[in-house]
Design a protein around this motif. Structure first.
Motif, PDB file in Angstrom:
ATOM      1  N   SER A  53       4.962  -1.853   8.815  1.00 42.51           N
ATOM      2  CA  SER A  53       4.626  -1.016   9.969  1.00 42.51           C
ATOM      3  C   SER A  53       3.250  -1.344  10.522  1.00 42.51           C
ATOM      4  O   SER A  53       2.880  -0.883  11.597  1.00 42.51           O
ATOM      5  N   GLY A  54       2.475  -2.160   9.755  1.00 39.85           N
ATOM      6  CA  GLY A  54       1.149  -2.560  10.211  1.00 39.85           C
ATOM      7  C   GLY A  54       0.050  -1.580   9.854  1.00 39.85           C
ATOM      8  O   GLY A  54      -1.086  -1.726  10.307  1.00 39.85           O
ATOM      9  N   GLU A  55       0.361  -0.551   9.041  1.00 38.06           N
ATOM     10  CA  GLU A  55      -0.637   0.463   8.692  1.00 38.06           C
ATOM     11  C   GLU A  55      -0.646   0.735   7.189  1.00 38.06           C
ATOM     12  O   GLU A  55      -0.340   1.833   6.732  1.00 38.06           O
ATOM     13  N   PRO A  56      -1.015  -0.278   6.384  1.00 37.00           N
ATOM     14  CA  PRO A  56      -1.037  -0.060   4.928  1.00 37.00           C
ATOM     15  C   PRO A  56      -2.199   0.829   4.508  1.00 37.00           C
ATOM     16  O   PRO A  56      -3.291   0.746   5.084  1.00 37.00           O
ATOM     17  N   ASP A  57      -1.948   1.708   3.547  1.00 34.93           N
ATOM     18  CA  ASP A  57      -2.998   2.550   2.983  1.00 34.93           C
ATOM     19  C   ASP A  57      -3.868   1.686   2.069  1.00 34.93           C
ATOM     20  O   ASP A  57      -3.367   1.010   1.172  1.00 34.93           O
ATOM     21  N   LYS A  58      -5.168   1.718   2.292  1.00 34.21           N
ATOM     22  CA  LYS A  58      -6.075   0.828   1.567  1.00 34.21           C
ATOM     23  C   LYS A  58      -6.075   1.092   0.054  1.00 34.21           C
ATOM     24  O   LYS A  58      -6.111   0.156  -0.743  1.00 34.21           O
ATOM     25  N   GLU A  59      -6.026   2.357  -0.328  1.00 35.15           N
ATOM     26  CA  GLU A  59      -6.050   2.678  -1.760  1.00 35.15           C
ATOM     27  C   GLU A  59      -4.760   2.236  -2.436  1.00 35.15           C
ATOM     28  O   GLU A  59      -4.777   1.725  -3.564  1.00 35.15           O
TER      29      GLU A  59
END
Length: 455
Positions: A53-59
């Motif tokens: 989706s192009g919006e990975p959670d950094k943690e």
């Protein structure tokens, strides 16, 4: 009769609540422990979805990259190739995305199924009550149902006696009625007996919704259909056509609401049926009076309010019962932080002609503690100690703030023996059950319950 039906229904609802609480205390923990084992795979699956989706959670990304390396990422084909860093992870089923999806799906399905089954159980018990009530109606007024009923000569010959024939005819008629939907049952009561069942009360509407929700759970895989939408229209709830095919869910909060709504609806139906069963009025009234009282004690104020609303508006009751019902109705507002809605009624209520207990209750609603203290000093002194009043003061929820006042605490200490008295009614009908679970081993008693196989 009605009081027995109601007691039995409440017992069943309490049993369902016990099952619900057991589920809440045990099953989620077991499911969560199982799902926790798949944590790495679940987080990996979530990360891949976010990456596409192009919006990975950094943690999450930082956590996942501790044990995998992405070799290829093709967003157009929605494809990701990766390999494990840690030795052995490749063969570990708990690191397998497909296996983790199965575990999550199984967990959600288990929870949904359990709550769905609780809803079905509530409706089964409700329909058992309705079946019993229709049997009572047909037995009492057969002309309203059985004028055109016939039975074959062969069935008459096969029957043992006239009672069996009567039971067969009545059971067949009830079965015919129960095959229809809830709105048909309501019409039967109104058309044949003039018994009006209003659908305006919110508890009634909640239960009607539960009835149709049960139907789509059982017959349509929990998916909203036209029958559900049409049912909601009759209780003035709008469900859009766009909702067709969407699944409805049952949760603990929802089940609790349905149990409460079903209890009210059963009470309401029986209350309306007193028009036909006038001989049931006294016993049934006492039963729901006690139930409403218990609901106040357990702080279920909304349901208690509706129970006492029915009682205070019952024109067949004696004046004392009406007054007690009205006081209990008012106190549900007091404890539910809605006192201002009934404050004028309470302040305008003339207590001059009533007994001391009624006066004390009204003073308690008004928080007029000086007036309460004056009455209690007259009822408890060296010459007089009112045992019955002491029991009411200790048990009646309306006095719970009074019991916190210092003058009451002092009075209770001074007449400790009087205020220690309790009252209980003997229940002979359940004696056999109590004997069954009490075991005596040379004076050492144990209470043990078990389910025995039928012999």
């Amino acid at each position: 009769m009605f009081d027995k039906y109601l007691d039995f229904y409440i017992l069943k609802m309490d049993s369902i609540k016990l099952i619900e609480n057991t589920i809440e205390e045990n099953i989620p923990n077991k499911i969560n422990k199982e799902v926790e084992r798949y944590k790495d795979a679940i987080l990996m699956d979530l990360y891949f979805d976010q990456l596409l989706s192009g919006e990975p959670d950094k943690e999450i990304e930082e956590y996942v990259k501790k044990y995998i390396v992405i070799n290829e990422f093709n967003p157009e084909e929605k494809k990701i190739n990766y390999k494990f860093i840690r030795k052995g992870d490749k063969l570990n089923k708990y690191k397998n995305i497909e296996e983790s999806r199965k575990a999550v799906s199984k967990g959600f399905f288990t929870m949904r199924t359990m709550y769905n089954n609780l809803l079905v159980s509530i409706l089964i018990e409700f329909e058992n009550i309705v079946t019993g009530l229709f049997k009572e109606l047909i037995t009492k007024i057969p002309d309203a149902y059985l004028n055109n009923t016939s039975i074959s000569y062969a069935n008459i010959i096969k029957s043992q006696d006239i009672a069996e024939i009567k039971n067969t005819i009545i059971s067949n008629e009830v079965d015919s009625i129960m095959r229809e939907n809830i709105f048909t049952w309501i019409k039967e009561l109104e058309n044949k007996h003039g018994i009006e069942i209003s659908l305006e009360n919110e508890y009634t509407r909640n239960f009607i919704e539960a009835y149709f929700r049960r139907n789509i759970i059982v017959h349509n895989d929990s998916k909203i259909n036209h029958d559900y939408i049409n049912g909601m229209k009759k209780i003035k709830r709008t469900i859009s056509e766009e909702s067709i095919g969407k699944k409805v869910l049952c949760t603990k909060k929802y089940i609790d609401k349905v149990i409460e709504s079903s209890i009210y609806f059963v009470i309401y139906i029986m209350n309306q049926m007193l028009k036909v069963f006038k001989e049931e009025n006294e016993n049934f009234t006492n039963a729901i009076l006690n139930m409403g009282f218990e609901k106040i004690k357990s702080e279920e104020y909304s349901l208690a309010r509706e129970i006492f609303r029915l009682l205070k508006d019952n024109k067949t009751l004696d004046q004392q019962t009406k007054i007690y019902s009205l006081i209990n109705f008012w106190q549900t507002y007091k404890w539910n932080n809605k006192y201002e809605e009934v404050e004028k009624e309470i302040n305008d209520f003339d207590i001059s002609a009533y007994e001391e207990l009624i006066k004390l209750a009204i003073y308690a609603l008004r928080d007029e503690y000086d007036s309460i203290e004056q009455i209690l000093n007259n009822e408890f002194n060296d010459e007089k100690q009112n045992e019955d009043l002491a029991i009411e003061l200790e048990d009646f929820p309306i006095f719970k703030e009074v019991r916190k006042q210092q003058f009451y605490i002092n009075l209770k200490e001074k007449y400790a023996d009087i205020f220690a008295i309790k009252s209980a009614l003997i229940d002979e009908e359940s004696e056999g059950e109590r004997k069954e679970i009490v075991k005596n081993s040379k004076g050492k008693f144990q209470v043990t319950m078990s389910i025995k196989n039928e012999e």
